[in-house]
Design a protein around this motif. Structure first.
Motif, PDB file in Angstrom:
ATOM      1  N   SER A  19       2.557 -40.452 -89.242  1.00  0.00           N
ATOM      2  CA  SER A  19       1.655 -39.857 -88.264  1.00  0.00           C
ATOM      3  C   SER A  19       2.202 -40.060 -86.858  1.00  0.00           C
ATOM      4  O   SER A  19       2.213 -39.150 -86.034  1.00  0.00           O
ATOM      5  CB  SER A  19       0.270 -40.497 -88.359  1.00  0.00           C
ATOM      6  N   ALA A  25       7.859 -37.831 -80.634  1.00  0.00           N
ATOM      7  CA  ALA A  25       9.160 -38.474 -80.460  1.00  0.00           C
ATOM      8  C   ALA A  25      10.262 -37.456 -80.208  1.00  0.00           C
ATOM      9  O   ALA A  25      11.076 -37.616 -79.297  1.00  0.00           O
ATOM     10  CB  ALA A  25       9.501 -39.313 -81.695  1.00  0.00           C
ATOM     11  N   SER A 222       2.456 -40.775 -78.786  1.00  0.00           N
ATOM     12  CA  SER A 222       3.464 -40.898 -79.833  1.00  0.00           C
ATOM     13  C   SER A 222       3.187 -42.069 -80.768  1.00  0.00           C
ATOM     14  O   SER A 222       3.802 -42.153 -81.819  1.00  0.00           O
ATOM     15  CB  SER A 222       4.890 -40.886 -79.285  1.00  0.00           C
ATOM     16  N   MET A 229      -7.113 -41.911 -85.055  1.00  0.00           N
ATOM     17  CA  MET A 229      -6.213 -41.763 -86.189  1.00  0.00           C
ATOM     18  C   MET A 229      -6.032 -43.064 -86.958  1.00  0.00           C
ATOM     19  O   MET A 229      -6.207 -43.134 -88.163  1.00  0.00           O
ATOM     20  CB  MET A 229      -4.873 -41.283 -85.626  1.00  0.00           C
ATOM     21  N   SER A 315       2.395 -35.594 -89.008  1.00  0.00           N
ATOM     22  CA  SER A 315       1.506 -35.870 -87.879  1.00  0.00           C
ATOM     23  C   SER A 315       0.340 -34.891 -87.827  1.00  0.00           C
ATOM     24  O   SER A 315      -0.806 -35.285 -87.619  1.00  0.00           O
ATOM     25  CB  SER A 315       2.271 -35.803 -86.565  1.00  0.00           C
ATOM     26  N   SER A 318      -2.226 -35.837 -90.205  1.00  0.00           N
ATOM     27  CA  SER A 318      -3.073 -36.968 -89.821  1.00  0.00           C
ATOM     28  C   SER A 318      -4.128 -36.536 -88.807  1.00  0.00           C
ATOM     29  O   SER A 318      -5.252 -37.022 -88.823  1.00  0.00           O
ATOM     30  CB  SER A 318      -2.229 -38.115 -89.280  1.00  0.00           C
TER      31      SER A 318
HETATM   32  N1  PHE Z   1       1.893 -39.233 -82.845  1.00  0.00           N
HETATM   33  C1  PHE Z   1       2.015 -37.860 -83.155  1.00  0.00           C
HETATM   34  C2  PHE Z   1       3.369 -37.371 -82.665  1.00  0.00           C
HETATM   35  O1  PHE Z   1       4.006 -38.027 -81.923  1.00  0.00           O
HETATM   36  C3  PHE Z   1       0.905 -37.029 -82.593  1.00  0.00           C
HETATM   37  C4  PHE Z   1      -0.454 -37.539 -82.903  1.00  0.00           C
HETATM   38  C5  PHE Z   1      -1.303 -37.938 -81.895  1.00  0.00           C
HETATM   39  C6  PHE Z   1      -0.880 -37.649 -84.227  1.00  0.00           C
HETATM   40  C7  PHE Z   1      -2.550 -38.453 -82.190  1.00  0.00           C
HETATM   41  C8  PHE Z   1      -2.132 -38.162 -84.516  1.00  0.00           C
HETATM   42  C9  PHE Z   1      -2.977 -38.562 -83.489  1.00  0.00           C
HETATM   43  O2  PHE Z   1       3.817 -36.314 -82.988  1.00  0.00           O
END
Ligand code: PHE
Length: 443
Positions: A19, A25, A222, A229, A315, A318
């Motif tokens: 996720s 990233a 990120s 989540m 992601s 999620s």
């Molecule tokens: N962390 C994920 C990404 O970097 C985006 C995301 C944000 C997913 C919030 C879930 C909740 O692509």
């Protein structure tokens, strides 16, 4: 009905890391770092992620596991009062993020398709124009938006264990290895060193309040924090799983991936003479330019975009899961109905986002396009505010419950005290300071 659970500790870590690791990233990190002048931004980003990020991730997971509920139910059942508003805000945030996530996810699918056709390896000079024309097209990106959204939908209907966990388990190690190969190419391009310097050498004269707000937002985005989540995934985790150690793993993997992406994209940007401040297209324009310069570039292009699609999917899945979990737990909808209804709705908003790169690029609010508004609202405003609520909630309102989850896993008391300090004092103080100063006009 008993609640679904992850198949194993590794499954939980990989799904959470899946996720976290995604477009944040590989797409967002390089261009936001580029926009903010490189090295100094990287340092601030790392410092925030390793302190606030770590503590808040532990907090979110502990809250979710303690309640065994969706994001809203967690706040309601552990304390009630006005707290569930934070849960509703989290569900809304996921919805808004999905609208642009699936648009950009669609671009990755499109580039994968182009790579398979061998079209990515056009002459360098045209890459930026080609990308610009593609995202500005009123129709083509919508097809890919639909494809990406529907795949997300099918995986979420598949459920926690079969859908989400399996997907993450297999492709992540491959992604890391591929990134290492690509770094090798990028760093040996003539002129790459100035990009490396830009990325790693901190020039503190560039530090400004908006930059710190960007770093805070990007760090939460990120690490998938501030959107309910980790609360949701935490609610599926068994009591024996050590939440502190799991968070460390997730953070290490997520930061590692951002860092690797920066090491690939920014040196190549300089080597090819692109502008590091060119915004959301940076990865999409730079990577094909790298592939042109590689033996077997066509093959690596296909592999890279395939993995990027997968990273984005773990992601987006999620994000949708947070909303679906809420609709199942609170409104008693079936998984299929909840997921399908939500997908149709965010796809409609996704069309507006997609057009904001083309026919609607002049539709602005405070000088920001629809995409920029949604991005700023979620990443720079909602996520920090939700994390502020999480910090106050976990640190003050229900600290005993959070502590109990950690002692259950025999986390070292020193670490528990450290986490308590971070959640209780440092996180709220820093988030408020950054939010307030970030909203004032920059120097
Ligand atoms: N962390 C994920 C990404 O970097 C985006 C995301 C944000 C997913 C919030 C879930 C909740 O692509």
């Amino acid at each position: 009905m008993t609640r679904a659970h992850w198949g194993s500790r590794l499954g939980f870590i990989l799904a959470s890391a899946g996720s976290a690791i995604g477009l944040g990233a590989v797409w967002k990190f390089p261009y936001v770092t580029g926009n903010n002048g490189g090295g100094a931004f990287l340092l601030i980003y790392l410092a925030i992620s390793l302190t606030l990020g770590l503590a808040l991730m532990v907090a979110e997971m502990a809250l979710g596991r303690s309640a065994g509920e969706d994001a809203v139910g967690t706040f309601r059942d552990l304390k009630g009062g006005a707290w569930p508003i934070a849960g509703y805000a989290a569900v809304l945030t996921c919805f808004l993020i999905l609208s642009f996530y699936c648009t950009v996810g669609g671009w990755t699918v499109a580039y994968f398709a182009k790579a398979v056709d061998g079209n990515v390896l056009a002459p360098e000079a045209d890459l930026a124009t080609e990308f610009g024309n593609f995202i500005a097209d009123p129709k083509e990106p919508l097809i890919y938006l639909a494809v990406f959204s529907l795949i997300t939908l099918f995986i979420v209907i598949g459920g926690v264990r079969e859908g989400i966990e399996k997907l993450s388990k297999y492709f992540m190690p491959v992604m890391f290895v591929l990134m290492l190969v690509l770094i090798g190419r990028s760093l040996t391009l003539p002129g790459a060193l100035s990009g490396l310097k830009y990325f790693l050498y901190p020039d503190f004269s560039k530090v400004g309040t908006r930059m710190v707000l960007d770093a805070l937002g990007l760090s939460f985005f990120s690490l998938s924090l501030g959107a309910g989540m980790m609360i949701t995934y935490g609610s599926y985790v068994a009591k024996e799983v050590n939440l502190f150690r799991s968070s460390l793993w997730v953070i290490a993997l997520a930061l590692g991936m951002s860092f690797l992406s920066g090491l690939i994209v920014l040196p190549a940007v300089f080597a090819f003479g692109f502008d590091p401040q060119s915004g959301p297209g940076l990865t999409f324009v730079t990577m094909p330019a790298v592939f042109v310069q590689m033996p077997g570039g066509a093959f690596f292009a296909v592999l890279f975009f395939a993995l990027l699609v997968l990273a984005a999917l773990t992601s987006s899945v999620s994000l949708l899961e947070v909303i679906v979990c809420f609709l199942i737990d609170e409104l008693k909808l079936s998984r299929a109905a909840a997921a399908t209804g939500t997908t149709l709705l965010f796809m409609v908003l996704g069309v507006a986002v997609s057009w904001s790169f083309g026919i609607w690029k002049d539709v602005t609010l405070f000088g920001k396009t629809i995409f920029e508004c949604l991005d700023f609202l979620t990443v720079n405003m909602l996520m920090p505010c939700i994390e502020l609520s999480v910090a106050l909630f976990a640190g003050w309102a229900v600290w005993q419950k959070v502590e109990k989850e950690l002692t259950l896993n025999s986390v070292n008391p020193h670490w528990i005290r450290f986490i308590k300090f971070l959640i209780r004092y440092l996180a709220p103080a820093l988030i408020v300071a950054i939010l307030v100063s970030g909203l004032l006009p920059d120097e």
